[in-house]
Design an enzyme around this catalytic site. Sequence first.
Site, PDB file in Angstrom:
ATOM      1  N   LYS A   1       0.818  -1.213   0.000  1.00  0.00           N
ATOM      2  CA  LYS A   1       0.000   0.000   0.000  1.00  0.00           C
ATOM      3  C   LYS A   1       0.849   1.258   0.000  1.00  0.00           C
ATOM      4  O   LYS A   1       0.497   2.237  -0.641  1.00  0.00           O
ATOM      5  CB  LYS A   1      -0.936   0.019   1.218  1.00  0.00           C
ATOM      6  CG  LYS A   1      -2.062  -0.991   1.112  1.00  0.00           C
ATOM      7  CD  LYS A   1      -3.115  -0.759   2.197  1.00  0.00           C
ATOM      8  CE  LYS A   1      -4.196  -1.821   2.136  1.00  0.00           C
ATOM      9  NZ  LYS A   1      -5.106  -1.744   3.291  1.00  0.00           N
TER      10      LYS A   1
ATOM     11  N   LYS B   1     -11.139  -4.307  -3.000  1.00  0.00           N
ATOM     12  CA  LYS B   1     -11.881  -3.066  -3.198  1.00  0.00           C
ATOM     13  C   LYS B   1     -10.952  -1.913  -3.531  1.00  0.00           C
ATOM     14  O   LYS B   1     -11.352  -0.965  -4.185  1.00  0.00           O
ATOM     15  CB  LYS B   1     -12.771  -2.731  -1.992  1.00  0.00           C
ATOM     16  CG  LYS B   1     -12.084  -2.733  -0.650  1.00  0.00           C
ATOM     17  CD  LYS B   1     -13.110  -2.806   0.499  1.00  0.00           C
ATOM     18  CE  LYS B   1     -12.446  -3.356   1.748  1.00  0.00           C
ATOM     19  NZ  LYS B   1     -13.378  -3.803   2.763  1.00  0.00           N
TER      20      LYS B   1
ATOM     21  N   LYS C   1      -5.828 -10.872  -6.281  1.00  0.00           N
ATOM     22  CA  LYS C   1      -7.035 -11.087  -5.483  1.00  0.00           C
ATOM     23  C   LYS C   1      -8.080 -10.028  -5.813  1.00  0.00           C
ATOM     24  O   LYS C   1      -7.738  -8.907  -6.221  1.00  0.00           O
ATOM     25  CB  LYS C   1      -6.700 -11.069  -3.980  1.00  0.00           C
ATOM     26  CG  LYS C   1      -6.335  -9.714  -3.431  1.00  0.00           C
ATOM     27  CD  LYS C   1      -6.314  -9.675  -1.899  1.00  0.00           C
ATOM     28  CE  LYS C   1      -5.893  -8.265  -1.467  1.00  0.00           C
ATOM     29  NZ  LYS C   1      -5.813  -8.033  -0.059  1.00  0.00           N
TER      30      LYS C   1
HETATM   31  P1  TYM Z   1     -10.879  -6.254   4.779  1.00  0.00           P
HETATM   32  O1  TYM Z   1     -11.882  -5.254   5.198  1.00  0.00           O
HETATM   33  O2  TYM Z   1      -9.935  -5.889   3.683  1.00  0.00           O
HETATM   34  O3  TYM Z   1     -11.579  -7.594   4.339  1.00  0.00           O
HETATM   35  C1  TYM Z   1     -12.524  -8.280   5.147  1.00  0.00           C
HETATM   36  C2  TYM Z   1     -12.291  -9.777   5.052  1.00  0.00           C
HETATM   37  O4  TYM Z   1     -12.402 -10.222   3.704  1.00  0.00           O
HETATM   38  C3  TYM Z   1     -11.278 -11.012   3.371  1.00  0.00           C
HETATM   39  N1  TYM Z   1     -10.993 -10.845   1.934  1.00  0.00           N
HETATM   40  C4  TYM Z   1     -10.838 -11.851   1.066  1.00  0.00           C
HETATM   41  N2  TYM Z   1     -10.885 -13.188   1.214  1.00  0.00           N
HETATM   42  C5  TYM Z   1     -10.702 -13.943   0.115  1.00  0.00           C
HETATM   43  N3  TYM Z   1     -10.477 -13.432  -1.129  1.00  0.00           N
HETATM   44  C6  TYM Z   1     -10.418 -12.092  -1.329  1.00  0.00           C
HETATM   45  N4  TYM Z   1     -10.214 -11.609  -2.547  1.00  0.00           N
HETATM   46  C7  TYM Z   1     -10.595 -11.242  -0.197  1.00  0.00           C
HETATM   47  N5  TYM Z   1     -10.605  -9.892  -0.040  1.00  0.00           N
HETATM   48  C8  TYM Z   1     -10.841  -9.663   1.271  1.00  0.00           C
HETATM   49  C9  TYM Z   1     -10.157 -10.476   4.236  1.00  0.00           C
HETATM   50  O5  TYM Z   1      -9.135 -11.420   4.385  1.00  0.00           O
HETATM   51  C10 TYM Z   1     -10.898 -10.187   5.517  1.00  0.00           C
HETATM   52  O6  TYM Z   1     -10.991 -11.351   6.318  1.00  0.00           O
HETATM   53  N6  TYM Z   1      -7.385  -5.870   8.321  1.00  0.00           N
HETATM   54  C11 TYM Z   1      -8.706  -6.412   8.023  1.00  0.00           C
HETATM   55  C12 TYM Z   1      -9.798  -5.894   8.955  1.00  0.00           C
HETATM   56  C13 TYM Z   1      -9.499  -6.117  10.401  1.00  0.00           C
HETATM   57  C14 TYM Z   1      -9.508  -7.375  11.071  1.00  0.00           C
HETATM   58  C15 TYM Z   1      -9.193  -7.056  12.449  1.00  0.00           C
HETATM   59  C16 TYM Z   1      -9.742  -8.686  10.685  1.00  0.00           C
HETATM   60  C17 TYM Z   1      -9.201  -5.158  11.297  1.00  0.00           C
HETATM   61  N7  TYM Z   1      -9.014  -5.725  12.528  1.00  0.00           N
HETATM   62  C18 TYM Z   1      -9.108  -8.063  13.383  1.00  0.00           C
HETATM   63  C19 TYM Z   1      -9.640  -9.683  11.652  1.00  0.00           C
HETATM   64  C20 TYM Z   1      -9.332  -9.376  12.990  1.00  0.00           C
HETATM   65  C21 TYM Z   1      -9.078  -5.999   6.607  1.00  0.00           C
HETATM   66  O7  TYM Z   1      -8.622  -5.004   6.115  1.00  0.00           O
HETATM   67  O8  TYM Z   1     -10.046  -6.739   6.050  1.00  0.00           O
END
Ligand code: TYM
Length: 332
Positions: free
Chosen positions: A112, A198, A195
């Site tokens: 990023k 968004k 992947k």
């Molecule tokens: P975020 O908001 O980017 O995504 C939410 C969840 O979706 C999963 N994900 C995917 N899984 C499979 N294929 C994909 N293409 C794909 N894109 C997104 C992500 O792995 C995630 O599980 N850092 C985290 C948010 C967060 C979090 C936490 C998660 C903040 N604190 C504590 C777990 C525990 C994030 O940005 O997810």
Amino acid sequence: RPRVLSGIQPTADSFHFGNYLGALRQWVDLQRDHQPFFFIADLHAITVEQDPKLLRERTLRAAAQLLAMGIDPARSSIFVQSQVPEHAQLAWVLNCLTGFGEARRMTQFKDKSAKQGEGAASVGLFTYPILQAADILLYRPHFVPVGEDQRQHLELTRDLAQRFNSRYKKTFRLPEPYILKSTAKIADLQEPTAKMSKSASSPSGIIEMLDDPKVSAKKIRSAVTDSGSEIRFDVEEKPGVSNLLTIYSALSGEPIAALEEQYAGKGYGAIKGDLADLVVTFVTPFRERTLELLDDQAYLSAVLQQGRETAGAVAEATLRDVYQRAGFVAPT
Ligand code: TYM
């Protein structure tokens, strides 16, 4: 009951199929025999610039979508991260336990910040994984259901938990990532070696859960497929077709091998058409339900308030232990 915890950022108008198949569907399943804490990570969202009005809207849309997909407030605490101040407070303590080099190795930061130029990236983006560790450790969960892209953050979380436990006193549980192999990385429809994301995908590469279903169907029909015409699961040679098979299998419950057999001798058009229908059938009621919930702000607020109370009580108790063990004088 074992505890689970996970979060999602409110950085788009809609969740996408990567979020859903990679993580959110497991949230719904795990509710049955676990004690779940699920939250909307608005503190994480502002690691890159957000429009305040949009952030507020998207946070509520995220809550509505979680409910619409089957997160049940009678079983799960659903809350907004910024409403539980202990997340930021524990993050500070963990910041002080994390090595600079250790934080620098986090690949999401590298990716990023490379995009913005490292000098332009915020310090918040740099410490993002440490806030995530705080999110998790506060609730002492057994499992954290996420997609593959979060694995490295989970490893850091475990390292920090262990470090705190050995430096002070055993305080944190070492959480296990809960990553379903088959759907851990859903690919971009236009660029199937990347992947679905968004922030990085082009609009035609993402299937958004709240898109007009006709638009989603069209995106699937125009997904990039591979050379040749054989419908076979092979991520190396046929990433596009393999991604469609993965999504198809996850939505229909049919094993990939059965789909390969079903489509033997048929062209890519056939599987795309059927998958498009399947997606439309799935998103149509989801979208209606989400829009209904968004019309009932009083209900949404009540759910989030209840989640905040349950989560807040747990977070407060953990932070009290942490502060005491770190040597802070308790207020009287
Ligand atoms: P975020 O908001 O980017 O995504 C939410 C969840 O979706 C999963 N994900 C995917 N899984 C499979 N294929 C994909 N293409 C794909 N894109 C997104 C992500 O792995 C995630 O599980 N850092 C985290 C948010 C967060 C979090 C936490 C998660 C903040 N604190 C504590 C777990 C525990 C994030 O940005 O997810």
